[in-house]
Structure formats: structure tokens, C-alpha cells
Design a protein around this motif. Structure first.
Motif, mmCIF file in Angstrom:
data_model
loop_
_atom_site.group_PDB
_atom_site.id
_atom_site.type_symbol
_atom_site.label_atom_id
_atom_site.label_comp_id
_atom_site.label_asym_id
_atom_site.label_seq_id
_atom_site.Cartn_x
_atom_site.Cartn_y
_atom_site.Cartn_z
ATOM 1 N N GLU A 59 29.478 26.377 -35.088
ATOM 2 C CA GLU A 59 28.522 26.505 -33.982
ATOM 3 C C GLU A 59 27.119 26.813 -34.511
ATOM 4 N N ALA A 60 27.026 27.666 -35.524
ATOM 5 C CA ALA A 60 25.720 28.012 -36.101
ATOM 6 C C ALA A 60 25.056 26.784 -36.722
ATOM 7 N N ILE A 61 25.811 25.999 -37.467
ATOM 8 C CA ILE A 61 25.250 24.797 -38.100
ATOM 9 C C ILE A 61 24.794 23.804 -37.035
ATOM 10 N N ARG A 62 25.560 23.677 -35.972
ATOM 11 C CA ARG A 62 25.162 22.788 -34.878
ATOM 12 C C ARG A 62 23.848 23.265 -34.253
ATOM 13 N N THR A 63 23.722 24.568 -34.051
ATOM 14 C CA THR A 63 22.487 25.128 -33.487
ATOM 15 C C THR A 63 21.311 24.910 -34.433
ATOM 16 N N ILE A 64 21.517 25.169 -35.707
ATOM 17 C CA ILE A 64 20.460 24.992 -36.708
ATOM 18 C C ILE A 64 19.957 23.551 -36.685
ATOM 19 N N ARG A 65 20.855 22.611 -36.688
ATOM 20 C CA ARG A 65 20.472 21.188 -36.665
ATOM 21 C C ARG A 65 19.748 20.822 -35.377
ATOM 22 N N SER A 66 20.213 21.367 -34.243
ATOM 23 C CA SER A 66 19.582 21.039 -32.963
ATOM 24 C C SER A 66 18.154 21.568 -32.891
ATOM 25 N N LEU A 67 17.868 22.619 -33.636
ATOM 26 C CA LEU A 67 16.514 23.181 -33.679
ATOM 27 C C LEU A 67 15.626 22.476 -34.708
ATOM 28 N N GLY A 68 16.202 21.536 -35.448
ATOM 29 C CA GLY A 68 15.443 20.836 -36.483
ATOM 30 C C GLY A 68 15.119 21.742 -37.655
ATOM 31 N N MET A 69 15.981 22.717 -37.890
ATOM 32 C CA MET A 69 15.745 23.687 -38.949
ATOM 33 C C MET A 69 16.761 23.491 -40.065
ATOM 34 N N LYS A 70 16.740 24.390 -41.055
ATOM 35 C CA LYS A 70 17.569 24.224 -42.238
ATOM 36 C C LYS A 70 18.225 25.557 -42.610
ATOM 37 N N LEU A 71 19.500 25.490 -42.991
ATOM 38 C CA LEU A 71 20.185 26.663 -43.513
ATOM 39 C C LEU A 71 19.576 26.991 -44.870
ATOM 40 N N ALA A 72 19.016 28.202 -44.989
ATOM 41 C CA ALA A 72 18.363 28.605 -46.227
ATOM 42 C C ALA A 72 19.215 29.542 -47.060
ATOM 43 N N ALA A 73 20.032 30.378 -46.393
ATOM 44 C CA ALA A 73 20.772 31.389 -47.143
ATOM 45 C C ALA A 73 21.977 31.893 -46.365
ATOM 46 N N VAL A 74 22.942 32.379 -47.118
ATOM 47 C CA VAL A 74 24.034 33.186 -46.591
ATOM 48 C C VAL A 74 23.671 34.614 -46.953
ATOM 49 N N TYR A 75 23.798 35.522 -45.995
ATOM 50 C CA TYR A 75 23.544 36.923 -46.327
ATOM 51 C C TYR A 75 24.790 37.751 -46.096
ATOM 52 N N HIS A 76 24.864 38.848 -46.830
ATOM 53 C CA HIS A 76 25.901 39.842 -46.581
ATOM 54 C C HIS A 76 25.423 41.193 -47.105
ATOM 55 N N SER A 77 26.064 42.223 -46.615
ATOM 56 C CA SER A 77 25.661 43.566 -47.014
ATOM 57 C C SER A 77 26.626 44.147 -48.033
#
Length: 140
Positions: A59-77
Motif C-alpha cells: 500500500e505504501a509503494i502504491r501511495t508513493i507512486r501515485s504521488l509521483g514520488m520515490k522511496l528514498a530509505a527504509v528507517y528503523h529504530s
């Protein structure tokens, strides 16, 4: 890495809220500036490692693509260790095109660091925080 200051604040907040479990998610950029964070569920519910929820990832990747944006990083604590990749983090860093951001809340002052991990080699990236907000979208 260029990242909006409010996103750094959100990462620290997410890390503290999920502690002692590792918080995790995606960082999204447009025109070289990270302006959206997408928190995801750590399905391992562990304080020592994380796995992203596959359904949420899709779902996140679909949202990112629909916004015309790009996945830049995975984060974790890292709730109880420094902001540096563990052996497991290095072993599981499959995507050479993105960054891996770690938020340590070991001390009162949280530390955020970013790394490129390629073939087991770790390169720490500079993080430049900027004060402007460039886009809107699913930030929480």
C-alpha cells in the motif's frame, strides 16, 4: 541526504512511541528532499530486529507512486543501541539504491544516521536537515 526537520522529529517520536519495539517505515522524497515518512508495523514486535508488514509495504509503494514520488530509505529504530547498522541490518540490506536510516533512542538525545549498504560495505551519509515543508501527503 536532505530531509525536512519535521520528518526527523516524526522519526524520533515514532521511535519513542514504539519502544521497546523497533519502529520502522519508509522515507519518501521528491526532487532530492525527504518530505514524507510512512510508519509501518514491525510484525516481529521485537526490540532487536524488524520485519515490515508486506500488506502495508504494498500500500505504501502504491501511495508513493501515485504521488509521483520515490522511496528514498527504509528507517528503523534502535531502542537500546547506537545508530549504526547491526550485522543483521547489513545482511538484510537488499536494495542498493536506497538508504538505511537508523534512529537511536539509547540516550535522552536521539541520534539519526543514514547509511548506504552495498555488498556488505557500509558508507555513512551526511544528513542535511532543512526547515521548509515541500509537500503534503501521508506523513503519519
Amino acid at each position: 541526504m536532505r530531509i525536512e526537520r519535521n520528518i526527523c522529529d516524526r522519526l524520533i517520536k515514532h521511535a519513542r512511541e514504539d519502544a521497546p519495539v523497533e519502529a520502522c517505515g519508509y522515507l519518501v522524497e521528491k526532487n532530492g528532499i525527504i518530505s514524507i515518512s510512512i510508519p509501518l508495523t514491525n510484525v516481529d514486535a521485537s526490540s532487536e530486529h524488524f520485519s515490515l508488514d508486506p500488506k502495508e509495504q504494498f500500500e505504501a509503494i502504491r501511495t508513493i507512486r501515485s504521488l509521483g514520488m520515490k522511496l528514498a530509505a527504509v528507517y528503523h529504530s534502535h531502542p537500546s543501541s547506537p545508530a549504526r547498522p547491526s550485522d543483521e541490518d547489513v545482511r538484510l540490506a537488499f536494495d542498493k539504491n536506497i538508504s538505511y536510516v537508523i534512529i537511536s533512542i539509547l540516550d535522552e538525545n536521539a541520534v539519526i544516521k543514514s547509511f548506504k549498504i552495498r555488498d556488505g560495505n557500509i558508507l555513512e551519509e551526511n544528513i542535511e536537515t532543512i526547515n521548509q515543508t515541500l509537500s503534503s501527503g501521508p506523513k503519519e
